[in-house]
Design a protein around this motif. Structure first.
Motif, PDB file in Angstrom:
ATOM      1  N   PHE A  38      37.109 -93.803 -41.960  1.00 32.17           N
ATOM      2  CA  PHE A  38      36.772 -92.403 -42.243  1.00 32.17           C
ATOM      3  C   PHE A  38      38.002 -91.552 -41.954  1.00 32.17           C
ATOM      4  O   PHE A  38      38.422 -91.398 -40.808  1.00 32.17           O
ATOM      5  N   VAL A  39      38.621 -91.021 -43.018  1.00 35.14           N
ATOM      6  CA  VAL A  39      39.802 -90.172 -42.902  1.00 35.14           C
ATOM      7  C   VAL A  39      39.349 -88.730 -43.043  1.00 35.14           C
ATOM      8  O   VAL A  39      38.781 -88.349 -44.074  1.00 35.14           O
ATOM      9  N   TYR A  40      39.609 -87.914 -42.027  1.00 36.00           N
ATOM     10  CA  TYR A  40      39.111 -86.540 -42.055  1.00 36.00           C
ATOM     11  C   TYR A  40      40.159 -85.583 -41.497  1.00 36.00           C
ATOM     12  O   TYR A  40      41.109 -85.980 -40.804  1.00 36.00           O
ATOM     13  N   GLY A  41      39.988 -84.314 -41.806  1.00 40.17           N
ATOM     14  CA  GLY A  41      40.904 -83.273 -41.361  1.00 40.17           C
ATOM     15  C   GLY A  41      40.748 -82.054 -42.240  1.00 40.17           C
ATOM     16  O   GLY A  41      40.045 -82.081 -43.265  1.00 40.17           O
ATOM     17  N   PRO A  42      41.380 -80.947 -41.890  1.00 41.18           N
ATOM     18  CA  PRO A  42      41.261 -79.716 -42.693  1.00 41.18           C
ATOM     19  C   PRO A  42      41.848 -79.908 -44.079  1.00 41.18           C
ATOM     20  O   PRO A  42      42.610 -80.855 -44.336  1.00 41.18           O
ATOM     21  N   SER A  43      41.494 -79.021 -44.986  1.00 35.93           N
ATOM     22  CA  SER A  43      42.014 -79.098 -46.349  1.00 35.93           C
ATOM     23  C   SER A  43      43.524 -78.894 -46.350  1.00 35.93           C
ATOM     24  O   SER A  43      44.089 -78.228 -45.473  1.00 35.93           O
ATOM     25  N   ALA A  44      44.191 -79.465 -47.343  1.00 30.10           N
ATOM     26  CA  ALA A  44      45.641 -79.371 -47.511  1.00 30.10           C
ATOM     27  C   ALA A  44      46.393 -79.927 -46.310  1.00 30.10           C
ATOM     28  O   ALA A  44      47.427 -79.395 -45.908  1.00 30.10           O
ATOM     29  N   SER A  45      45.876 -81.016 -45.730  1.00 30.10           N
ATOM     30  CA  SER A  45      46.576 -81.669 -44.619  1.00 30.10           C
ATOM     31  C   SER A  45      47.170 -83.015 -45.028  1.00 30.10           C
ATOM     32  O   SER A  45      47.605 -83.774 -44.178  1.00 30.10           O
ATOM     33  N   GLY A  46      47.161 -83.335 -46.323  1.00 27.75           N
ATOM     34  CA  GLY A  46      47.838 -84.517 -46.832  1.00 27.75           C
ATOM     35  C   GLY A  46      47.019 -85.790 -46.858  1.00 27.75           C
ATOM     36  O   GLY A  46      47.578 -86.870 -47.069  1.00 27.75           O
ATOM     37  N   LYS A  47      45.717 -85.710 -46.690  1.00 26.02           N
ATOM     38  CA  LYS A  47      44.889 -86.922 -46.605  1.00 26.02           C
ATOM     39  C   LYS A  47      44.945 -87.725 -47.908  1.00 26.02           C
ATOM     40  O   LYS A  47      45.309 -88.910 -47.905  1.00 26.02           O
ATOM     41  N   THR A  48      44.565 -87.104 -49.008  1.00 22.58           N
ATOM     42  CA  THR A  48      44.494 -87.821 -50.281  1.00 22.58           C
ATOM     43  C   THR A  48      45.874 -88.244 -50.763  1.00 22.58           C
ATOM     44  O   THR A  48      46.064 -89.374 -51.237  1.00 22.58           O
ATOM     45  N   THR A  49      46.853 -87.362 -50.630  1.00 21.87           N
ATOM     46  CA  THR A  49      48.206 -87.676 -51.109  1.00 21.87           C
ATOM     47  C   THR A  49      48.801 -88.844 -50.345  1.00 21.87           C
ATOM     48  O   THR A  49      49.425 -89.742 -50.931  1.00 21.87           O
ATOM     49  N   VAL A  50      48.631 -88.856 -49.034  1.00 14.89           N
ATOM     50  CA  VAL A  50      49.162 -89.957 -48.224  1.00 14.89           C
ATOM     51  C   VAL A  50      48.479 -91.268 -48.595  1.00 14.89           C
ATOM     52  O   VAL A  50      49.134 -92.313 -48.750  1.00 14.89           O
ATOM     53  N   LEU A  51      47.157 -91.256 -48.760  1.00 13.98           N
ATOM     54  CA  LEU A  51      46.435 -92.474 -49.105  1.00 13.98           C
ATOM     55  C   LEU A  51      46.871 -93.018 -50.467  1.00 13.98           C
ATOM     56  O   LEU A  51      47.102 -94.227 -50.626  1.00 13.98           O
ATOM     57  N   GLN A  52      46.984 -92.143 -51.452  1.00  8.27           N
ATOM     58  CA  GLN A  52      47.380 -92.606 -52.780  1.00  8.27           C
ATOM     59  C   GLN A  52      48.800 -93.172 -52.773  1.00  8.27           C
ATOM     60  O   GLN A  52      49.069 -94.204 -53.403  1.00  8.27           O
TER      61      GLN A  52
ATOM     62  N   ASN B 234      35.812-109.506 -49.605  1.00 11.40           N
ATOM     63  CA  ASN B 234      36.451-108.732 -48.535  1.00 11.40           C
ATOM     64  C   ASN B 234      36.701-107.320 -49.055  1.00 11.40           C
ATOM     65  O   ASN B 234      37.627-107.088 -49.841  1.00 11.40           O
ATOM     66  N   VAL B 235      35.873-106.390 -48.628  1.00 16.39           N
ATOM     67  CA  VAL B 235      35.898-105.030 -49.164  1.00 16.39           C
ATOM     68  C   VAL B 235      35.977-104.034 -48.015  1.00 16.39           C
ATOM     69  O   VAL B 235      35.323-104.201 -46.978  1.00 16.39           O
ATOM     70  N   CYS B 236      36.787-102.993 -48.213  1.00 13.02           N
ATOM     71  CA  CYS B 236      36.911-101.904 -47.237  1.00 13.02           C
ATOM     72  C   CYS B 236      36.688-100.585 -47.962  1.00 13.02           C
ATOM     73  O   CYS B 236      37.316-100.322 -49.007  1.00 13.02           O
ATOM     74  N   VAL B 237      35.812 -99.748 -47.441  1.00  7.37           N
ATOM     75  CA  VAL B 237      35.517 -98.430 -48.008  1.00  7.37           C
ATOM     76  C   VAL B 237      36.232 -97.382 -47.171  1.00  7.37           C
ATOM     77  O   VAL B 237      36.106 -97.365 -45.949  1.00  7.37           O
ATOM     78  N   VAL B 238      36.989 -96.513 -47.838  1.00 12.04           N
ATOM     79  CA  VAL B 238      37.714 -95.421 -47.170  1.00 12.04           C
ATOM     80  C   VAL B 238      37.096 -94.107 -47.620  1.00 12.04           C
ATOM     81  O   VAL B 238      37.159 -93.759 -48.811  1.00 12.04           O
ATOM     82  N   LEU B 239      36.483 -93.384 -46.701  1.00  9.56           N
ATOM     83  CA  LEU B 239      35.877 -92.089 -46.984  1.00  9.56           C
ATOM     84  C   LEU B 239      36.837 -90.987 -46.566  1.00  9.56           C
ATOM     85  O   LEU B 239      37.362 -90.997 -45.449  1.00  9.56           O
ATOM     86  N   VAL B 240      37.066 -90.021 -47.450  1.00  5.47           N
ATOM     87  CA  VAL B 240      37.979 -88.908 -47.184  1.00  5.47           C
ATOM     88  C   VAL B 240      37.171 -87.627 -47.206  1.00  5.47           C
ATOM     89  O   VAL B 240      36.428 -87.357 -48.167  1.00  5.47           O
ATOM     90  N   SER B 241      37.303 -86.813 -46.159  1.00  3.94           N
ATOM     91  CA  SER B 241      36.476 -85.620 -46.056  1.00  3.94           C
ATOM     92  C   SER B 241      37.163 -84.565 -45.193  1.00  3.94           C
ATOM     93  O   SER B 241      38.041 -84.868 -44.379  1.00  3.94           O
TER      94      SER B 241
END
Length: 460
Positions: free
Chosen positions: A40-54, A160-167
């Motif tokens: 579970f990857v979380y944090g305020p908006s515009a903190s780089g979560k999606t960009t870093v993951l991609q 072997n599956v891993c789910v990553v939730l971004v919020s």
């Protein structure tokens, strides 16, 4: 590419995120390593979560089809989410050749588990496949969320599956009373500090510009706008729009780069207008770029007025009204939405409409949560005599004797901006009502440099 190389490359690309990148890489491990069932990857908006993951997966997988990225905004049903995931893992792209069909039809969680087992269960080396769900907070309260958190458990040894939730929402607000799912592994992305923000903005330095001069400008811009927003995306947009205006006097010979205070003073109208127009998207990027650059020969009021006219759409529709007609329309709006008993406090010469005494009185009257706000009740009828009294009060200078105010009032009635509420056979005591909305009145007020909110009972 080794894990150390990926870590070093991404840490340089994303300042202030080396700790999160290192944590994610340690969780993901090698392709054949067992990963956590859910991250579970979380944090305020515009903190780089999606960009870093991609970026991490693009380096980590080297183009392989082991990562499925879906957004819960696009995949708003379970079927869309399941089918999009299968398409990514199978390397299937809907196209004209396959009649834009999906890899497999998948209507339920049972079908999804069966299809994943069929797709991934025959691999000799069970490499981990990742499902990244962005904006996962939209799945709260649905059975899909519990299924995704337990997906690795449901598949067992078959894949072997891993789910990553971004919020942007903390995990505590995702928990459900029943469901049996264990808590995922948490990775927190904090808000960028000032130093980290300046490091990111430093990458936007235009080619040929001195980095030190550009960083000085970025530092000044941050101090002006960080109270409105600390979003890196918004600040990058403001830098791109304001820096050409800031440096233009250098190319015009109005100032040198060493005269930073003079450059900042010349650009001050743009800073003020950007906080009110550009940041709120009241003016487009193309319109902003059409505004003439700051110059020592231009008054700050003229520069600001040019920006306001672009934002308000001057030159079309209602904004083509004559100068005094605009004031009459503003006066009619004030007469329709302000109680007549407060006219002396708002419009008497020498009085401040923001007096503390009236604010205390309003707080007592509005203790029921604003149920009596006139903005919700609609416009009231007003007498023409009261309209004229407010009009002559709010006009800054003396009205030219050649201006026929009565004819302009009749024009506003003809344009249906005013509606006559008294009977047509009456010559005295004529009453009207203003038909214009608040946003239109604000735009008209800005075009004549009048702050209408200070004189409105509901907002003062």
């Amino acid at each position: 590419m080794s894990t150390e190389d990926v870590n070093a490359q991404l840490s340089e690309k994303f300042p202030g995120r080396s700790e999160q990148i290192d944590q994610l890489l340690s969780l993901l491990g090698e392709p054949t390593d067992a990963s956590p069932g859910c991250i579970f990857v979380y944090g305020p908006s515009a903190s780089g979560k999606t960009t870093v993951l991609q970026s991490l997966f693009s380096h980590y997988q080297a183009g392989e089809t082991r990562m499925a990225y879906v957004s819960s905004v696009e995949c708003f049903t379970a079927r869309l989410l399941f089918e999009r995931t299968l398409n990514a893992w199978a390397g299937h792209v809907p196209s004209k050749e396959n009649a834009y069909s999906n890899y497999r039809k998948c209507d339920s969680l049972v079908d999804f588990v069966a299809r994943v087992s069929e797709l991934l269960g025959d691999e000799e080396q069970a490499e981990t496949h990742y499902l990244v769900v962005d904006q996962a907070e939209r799945l709260r309260g649905t059975s899909v969320l519990t299924s995704l958190v337990r997906l690795s458990e449901l598949l067992g040894l078959r894949a072997n599956v891993c789910v990553v939730l971004v919020s942007t929402v903390v995990w505590d607000k995702f928990r459900v009373r029943h469901g049996g799912a264990t808590d995922p592994t948490l990775v927190f992305f904090p808000r960028y500090t000032k130093a980290q923000t300046l490091d990111i903005l430093a990458h936007d330095c235009p080619t040929g510009e001195p980095p030190g001069f550009f960083l000085t400008f970025v530092d000044a811009l941050y101090e002006v706008f960080h109270r409105n927003s600390t979003s890196v995306q918004e600040l990058r947009h403001l830098v791109a729009m304001l820096y050409p205006k800031f440096v233009q006097p250098v190319f015009e010979g109005q100032a040198t780069r060493s005269e930073f205070s003079r450059l900042f003073k010349l650009c001050q109208p743009y800073f003020s207008a950007a906080s009110e127009r550009l940041y709120l998207r009241e003016i487009s990027t193309s319109e902003w770029q059409r505004v003439a650059p700051a110059s020592a020969k231009n008054r700050a009021e003229d520069v600001a007025q040019a920006i306001y006219e672009l934002a308000d759409g001057s030159g079309s529709g209602i904004m083509d009204l004559p100068y005094y007609t605009k004031f009459l329309l503003v006066a009619g709006y004030l007469a329709s939405y302000n109680p007549s008993r407060l006219d002396m406090q708002y419009f008497a010469r020498g009085r401040d409409p923001s007096a503390k005494g009236r604010k205390r009185k309003r707080q007592a009257e509005d203790s029921l949560g604003g149920q009596k706000r006139q903005q919700l009740l609609g416009p009231r009828a007003f007498a023409i005599e009261r309209l004229l009294a407010i009009f002559y009060s709010i006009v800054a200078e003396a009205v030219d004797s050649s201006v026929d105010v009565q004819v302009q009032i009749a024009s506003l009635v003809t344009l249906r901006l005013f509606t006559r509420t008294s009977s047509g056979d009456r010559l005295d005591g004529v009453k009207c009502r203003c038909n214009v909305g608040l946003e239109t009145i604000r735009a008209i007020s800005r075009s004549v440099q009048f702050e209408v909110d200070r004189f409105l009972y509901d907002f003062a």
